[in-house]
Write a protein that holds these residues in place. Structure first.
Motif, short mmCIF file in Angstrom:
data_model
loop_
_atom_site.label_atom_id
_atom_site.label_comp_id
_atom_site.label_asym_id
_atom_site.label_seq_id
_atom_site.Cartn_x
_atom_site.Cartn_y
_atom_site.Cartn_z
N HIS A 476 -1.91 -52.48 -25.56
CA HIS A 476 -2.41 -51.34 -24.84
C HIS A 476 -2.49 -50.19 -26.05
O HIS A 476 -3.66 -49.51 -26.01
N VAL A 477 -1.59 -50.29 -26.87
CA VAL A 477 -1.56 -49.19 -27.97
C VAL A 477 -2.84 -49.37 -28.95
O VAL A 477 -3.55 -48.38 -29.10
N SER A 479 -5.75 -51.11 -28.41
CA SER A 479 -7.04 -50.88 -27.86
C SER A 479 -7.37 -49.60 -27.39
O SER A 479 -8.21 -48.93 -27.52
N HIS A 480 -6.18 -48.63 -27.32
CA HIS A 480 -6.23 -47.16 -27.07
C HIS A 480 -6.49 -46.70 -28.63
O HIS A 480 -7.53 -45.79 -28.54
N ASP A 481 -5.73 -46.82 -29.48
CA ASP A 481 -5.54 -46.31 -30.62
C ASP A 481 -6.90 -46.61 -31.62
O ASP A 481 -7.49 -45.89 -32.21
N ARG A 483 -9.81 -47.09 -30.58
CA ARG A 483 -10.82 -46.45 -29.97
C ARG A 483 -11.21 -44.86 -30.71
O ARG A 483 -12.42 -44.60 -31.20
N ALA A 484 -10.08 -44.40 -31.40
CA ALA A 484 -10.10 -42.80 -32.06
C ALA A 484 -11.14 -43.07 -33.51
O ALA A 484 -12.00 -42.45 -33.46
N PRO A 485 -10.80 -44.15 -34.08
CA PRO A 485 -11.60 -44.35 -35.44
C PRO A 485 -12.93 -44.86 -34.91
O PRO A 485 -13.99 -44.10 -35.87
N LEU A 486 -13.35 -45.27 -33.81
CA LEU A 486 -14.59 -45.80 -33.35
C LEU A 486 -15.37 -44.56 -33.16
O LEU A 486 -16.56 -44.52 -33.27
N ILE A 487 -14.83 -43.80 -32.47
CA ILE A 487 -15.37 -42.56 -32.14
C ILE A 487 -15.96 -41.75 -33.54
O ILE A 487 -17.20 -41.40 -33.64
N LEU A 556 -8.35 -53.18 -22.99
CA LEU A 556 -7.45 -52.01 -22.24
C LEU A 556 -7.30 -52.29 -20.68
O LEU A 556 -6.27 -52.22 -20.14
N ASP B 16 -7.16 -35.70 -35.22
CA ASP B 16 -8.10 -36.43 -36.12
C ASP B 16 -9.16 -35.76 -36.67
O ASP B 16 -9.92 -34.83 -36.14
N HIS B 19 -12.87 -36.24 -35.62
CA HIS B 19 -13.14 -35.75 -34.28
C HIS B 19 -13.14 -34.33 -34.31
O HIS B 19 -14.31 -33.56 -33.58
N LEU B 22 -16.59 -33.40 -35.62
CA LEU B 22 -17.70 -33.67 -34.39
C LEU B 22 -17.74 -32.75 -33.58
O LEU B 22 -18.70 -32.44 -32.73
N LYS B 72 -2.94 -37.69 -27.60
CA LYS B 72 -2.17 -38.44 -28.41
C LYS B 72 -2.29 -37.57 -29.77
O LYS B 72 -3.11 -37.48 -30.66
N SER B 101 -8.89 -40.19 -25.54
CA SER B 101 -10.06 -41.15 -26.41
C SER B 101 -10.59 -42.35 -25.20
O SER B 101 -11.38 -42.99 -25.45
N THR B 102 -9.42 -42.32 -24.26
CA THR B 102 -9.97 -43.49 -23.17
C THR B 102 -9.83 -42.72 -21.89
O THR B 102 -9.21 -41.91 -21.45
N LYS B 122 -13.49 -38.58 -25.03
CA LYS B 122 -14.15 -38.56 -26.19
C LYS B 122 -14.99 -39.86 -26.20
O LYS B 122 -14.52 -40.62 -26.35
N PRO B 123 -16.43 -39.54 -26.07
CA PRO B 123 -17.13 -40.61 -26.02
C PRO B 123 -17.63 -41.33 -27.17
O PRO B 123 -17.56 -40.76 -28.12
N ILE B 124 -18.12 -42.52 -27.22
CA ILE B 124 -18.57 -43.17 -28.17
C ILE B 124 -20.13 -42.87 -28.59
O ILE B 124 -20.45 -42.58 -29.69
#
Lengths: 725, 147
Positions: A476-477, A479-481, A483-487, A556, B16, B19, B22, B72, B101-102, B122-124
């Motif tokens: 969970h953590v 897959s959740h976390d 995502r932040a760098p992906l953004i 997730l 972040d 973020h 952005l 977070k 973020s999700t 926060k979308p991709i």
């Protein structure tokens, strides 16, 4: 016997399960476990018939012996004849009915159970209990039947002999003790024989029924007392008629001798007298006892009696005997027609009279009667003593046994393994107690061992579930976390796009304005490099980020199943499938796949969004793996069962090799290298959802023959407990 | 820049840095030119709102008119900050928009339960983000309207 050793345990188990399946639900069947070898039903019946026939023989012999012996001793041919006649009719008819016919009727249910067992089938519990009780009761019933037969035989027999052969009442009284004696003897024979023969049946029943107790309970003390009382009574019954008969014979002999002596004295005195009256007076002194009388028969055959009451009604037999006597002859005998009487006579030469003395032995049997009365007293005294001491003695057996029973019951019900019974005797009972204590100690040790294993198992289960929880949390953590760098990657790479476009435009303009060919070439090369390299890089970055986003979303979603405590609400699975098919419609038409829908169960407790995922993943899978099949159909349906629903999604696609049936549900598993979207999470996700609902999922498929994914969902209480599994 | 009196201060709490950049750029690109106060964790946000530490001067630390709050975060997470804001008699009137973020429903539900006014994933995809920012702009327009 060996070939009759029913079947092997595994075979038997197999048959039992078949029997169980076919049995009515309410009727619990008894597992066919056996510890002893069962004889065949025919063999058992043959042995029982042998035992019962021997019992009947004993009965017949006893009856005849106790009917004939006293009569033979007392020498009455008529009564002996009638006794034999009656016995020959009664023993086969009455005795046969009570000692063979009735037991056979009682035994038949046991025979049926035995037949079922030997055939290797399971016996209904109620039937088994009935056979158990019958087998325990049958020996006692046989004793009862034998006593009844004895009572009836003696009753009818004595009546007939009394009626036809003038059996004296005293003989009837003498015969009464023979009733329980003969019945008891035959019954005891039947009892022990039946117990021995039915032993395998009884022990098999007790093994089958385990904890069941017969409804009618017996007590060791009562049985012991009954036995001793019966023995005392039997000894009395055995001795008393014999002693009484012997006493009778002795009394009669004494009376006969005495009567002759008296007659001789009277004849001697009468010889010297001339007057009839004087002679009769002398004769008067010769009479014996209270009821005895004397008379004289003169040469003309007239009866001269010394007293007015003079009873001379002798039997024809007696009178005939008197006629045949010659002068000077004397004799005494017992006439047994009616009341026994001793007749003594003496024929004189001068005067030619016959002196006759009739006396009744019953006038002289006071000691005999006293003896009989005393013997009853003694027997009752013995019974009293036996009861008193027997109680004490049986208590010394039953008290330790009761302690053992109590201790065993406490262990069985409350698991109190600290039970130790005191060992107070050095006999077999003490040995049992010692063995019991040893067994309890062993049990204690085993229990401690089992407890230790259970604790270890619990610990490792806890560790495992903690580890599992940790893994899920991690999933969970992560897959959740992630995502932040992906953004950031996506956001910043997309920020570069307009800049790149602007740079290209500027370089384009620069190239047009550039004078020198060299510079223009450089600028154009740079513009091309930026356009292709940067553009391509940004496109790849963008595509990869999107892929990773999809992957993370799936992960997730999987990690979320079971984390949420959403309640299970009744849903129409058909509605859910409507939604799913609506979203796939485009894909289905595009790939020209047909859908056949069967009715789906309604009001199934589940989480709607999760079941939506189940159907969409299964349908998406069916679409993806349709391959190039000529028949392109997806079939979906389901049925409601007693406590669950079962649904299926069937396709005509490429199918799955049976060896891979389990693997398809594992995460990141993709069996086919064909161009199907997904990361191999879909089926793992579906399985997790189904499991979290307390159901199960499996696939039925063969390569090239399409696949059928089936899953179940519990519809009863199991759903609520299984939901958090 | 519009005058501080007319424009409302938007407080962005996000750990972040990427973020933050952005979000800032997208706000500007949409034409939202409100003052943007950027803080990098929940502790700073609370200190600012409660005027503690370096933010004691009320004149230099004006109350924000909108808070964009990431869930977070290190030190103090967004939900705790939200809880403190919404339990304060005056601070609770400030609209708070949660950033996640999700689209994890657990976080969303907890946010609403604690009194969040809205939330934004926060979308991709850049386009999606643009849409969200547009929606935020509309929101700010409405908030700004009475002035």
């Amino acid at each position: 016997m060996e070939d009759r050793r029913a079947t092997s345990p595994s075979e038997r188990q197999g048959r039992v399960s078949e029997g169980r399946a076919s049995d009515v639900r309410a009727e619990e069947t008894v597992p066919a476990v056996s510890t002893c070898v069962l004889p065949t039903p025919q063999e058992t019946l043959r042995r029982l018939l042998k035992v019962w026939s021997t019992g009947l023989l004993v009965f017949g012999c006893g009856f005849l012996a106790y009917g004939l012996l006293p009569l033979l001793v007392l020498n009455n041919a008529e009564q002996v004849r009638w006794t034999i006649r009656v016995g020959l009719v009664e023993i086969p008819l009455l005795g046969g009915f009570f000692m063979i016919g009735l037991p056979w009727v009682w035994y038949r249910p046991i025979q049926q159970v035995l037949e079922t067992w030997v055939a290797g089938q399971a016996v209904a519990r109620s039937q088994c209990i009935r056979a158990y009780e019958l087998a325990l009761l049958l020996p006692w019933r046989i004793v009862l039947a034998a006593c009844t037969a004895s009572l009836l035989c003696y009753g009818i027999g004595l009546s007939v002999v009394y009626w036809r052969a003038h059996l004296p009442l005293v003989e009837i009284w003498k015969a009464l003790p023979a009733i329980p004696l003969v019945g008891g003897m035959a019954g005891a024979f039947g009892y022990f024989g039946t117990v021995r023969t039915l032993h395998p049946v009884v022990s098999r029943c007790s093994v089958e029924l385990r904890h069941a107790r017969p409804v009618r309970r017996g007590s060791l003390g009562t049985k012991f007392l009954m036995m001793t009382c019966l023995l005392a009574l039997a000894s009395l019954c055995l001795l008393q008629p014999a002693a009484y008969t012997a006493g009778q014979v002795m009394t009669e002999r004494y009376v006969r001798d005495l009567a002759l002596t008296q007659l001789r004295v009277a004849a001697y005195q009468a010889a010297s007298l001339n007057e009839t009256a004087e002679r009769l007076k002398v004769l008067e002194d010769a009479k014996l006892g209270v009821h005895g009388y004397v008379f004289a028969i003169d040469d003309a055959g007239r009866i001269q009696t010394p007293h007015p009451r003079g009873d001379t009604h002798l039997s024809q037999e007696a009178l005939d005997q008197l006629d045949q006597q010659s002068v000077g002859h004397e004799r005494a005998w017992t006439d047994r027609v009616g009341a026994h009487r001793v007749i003594a006579f003496m024929r004189m030469a001068d005067p030619p009279w016959t002196f006759v003395s009739v006396s009744f032995p019953s006038d002289f049997d006071l000691p005999l009667r006293t003896f009989v009365q005393m013997s009853w007293l003694v027997v009752f005294l013995v019974i009293g003593v036996v009861i008193l001491f027997g109680r004490y003695y049986t208590r010394s057996i039953t008290t330790p046994l009761a302690e053992l029973t109590q201790a065993a019951r406490r262990i069985a019900q409350r698991d109190e393994l600290s039970q130790h019974v005191p060992v107070t005797t050095n006999d077999e009972i003490g040995e049992v107690a010692r063995a019991f204590n040893r067994m309890v100690e062993r049990l204690q040790a085993s229990k401690a061992e089992v407890g230790e294993y259970t604790r270890r198992l619990e610990r490792s289960t806890q560790d495992l579930s903690a580890l599992n929880q940790e893994m899920e949390d991690l999933l969970h953590v992560v897959s959740h976390d992630l995502r932040a760098p992906l953004i950031n990657i996506r956001g910043f790479s997309q920020r570069l796009e307009p800049v790149m476009q602007e740079t290209v435009d500027v370089l384009d303009r620069l190239a047009k304005q550039a004078q020198g060919n060299g510079l223009r070439h450089h600028v154009e090369t740079l513009r091309g490099a930026i356009q292709t390299r940067f553009g391509e890089s940004l496109r790849f970055i963008s595509k990869s980020v999107e892929q990773m986003d999809v992957l993370l979303s799936s992960l997730l979603a999987v990690s979320r199943v079971g984390r949420k405590a959403d309640p299970l609400l009744p849903q129409d699975l058909g509605d859910i499938l409507d939604d799913v098919l609506a979203t796939c419609e485009h894909q289905l038409t595009q790939r020209s796949i047909g859908v056949i829908r069967h009715p789906l169960p309604n009001a199934v407790p589940c989480r709607r969004n999760e079941l939506n995922q189940v159907f969409s993943n299964l349908v998406a899978n069916a679409i993806a793996y349709m391959g190039s099949s000529t028949r392109r159909v997806i079939e979906i349906g389901g049925a409601a069962h007693e406590d669950h629903v079962e649904c299926f999604v069937r396709d005509t696609g490429i199918g799955i090799d049976p060896a891979d049936h389990e693997r398809v549900f594992q995460m990141f598993t993709r069996l086919e290298a064909i161009d199907a979207p997904g990361e191999g999470i879909g089926l793992a996700y579906v399985r997790k959802i189904i499991r979290s609902h307390g159901g199960r999922i499996w696939v039925e498929s063969r390569r090239g023959e399409g696949s059928t994914f089936c899953f179940t969902l519990p519809t009863r209480a199991a759903a609520s407990t299984g939901a958090r599994a | 820049m519009t005058t501080p009196k007319q424009s409302i201060l938007v407080m962005l709490v996000e750990d972040d840095e990427g973020h933050r950049i952005l979000i800032r750029e997208n706000l500007r690109a949409r034409g939202i030119v409100n003052d943007l106060l950027e803080l990098s964790d929940g502790q700073q946000a609370l200190d600012y709102l409660y005027r503690r530490g370096p933010y004691q001067d009320a004149a230099r630390s004006p109350r924000p008119g909108l808070i964009l709050l990431d869930i977070k975060m290190p030190k103090v997470d967004g939900l705790t900050v939200l809880e403190q804001i919404k339990s304060h008699p005056t601070l609770k009137t400030i609209p708070v928009l949660m950033l996640t973020s999700t689209d994890d429903q657990t976080d969303v539900n907890r946010s609403y339960a604690l009194g969040a006014n809205s939330y934004m994933v926060k979308p991709i995809r850049y386009e999606e983000f643009q849409e969200r920012i547009n929606a935020l702009g509309l929101f700010l327009d409405i908030v700004r309207f009475p002035d």
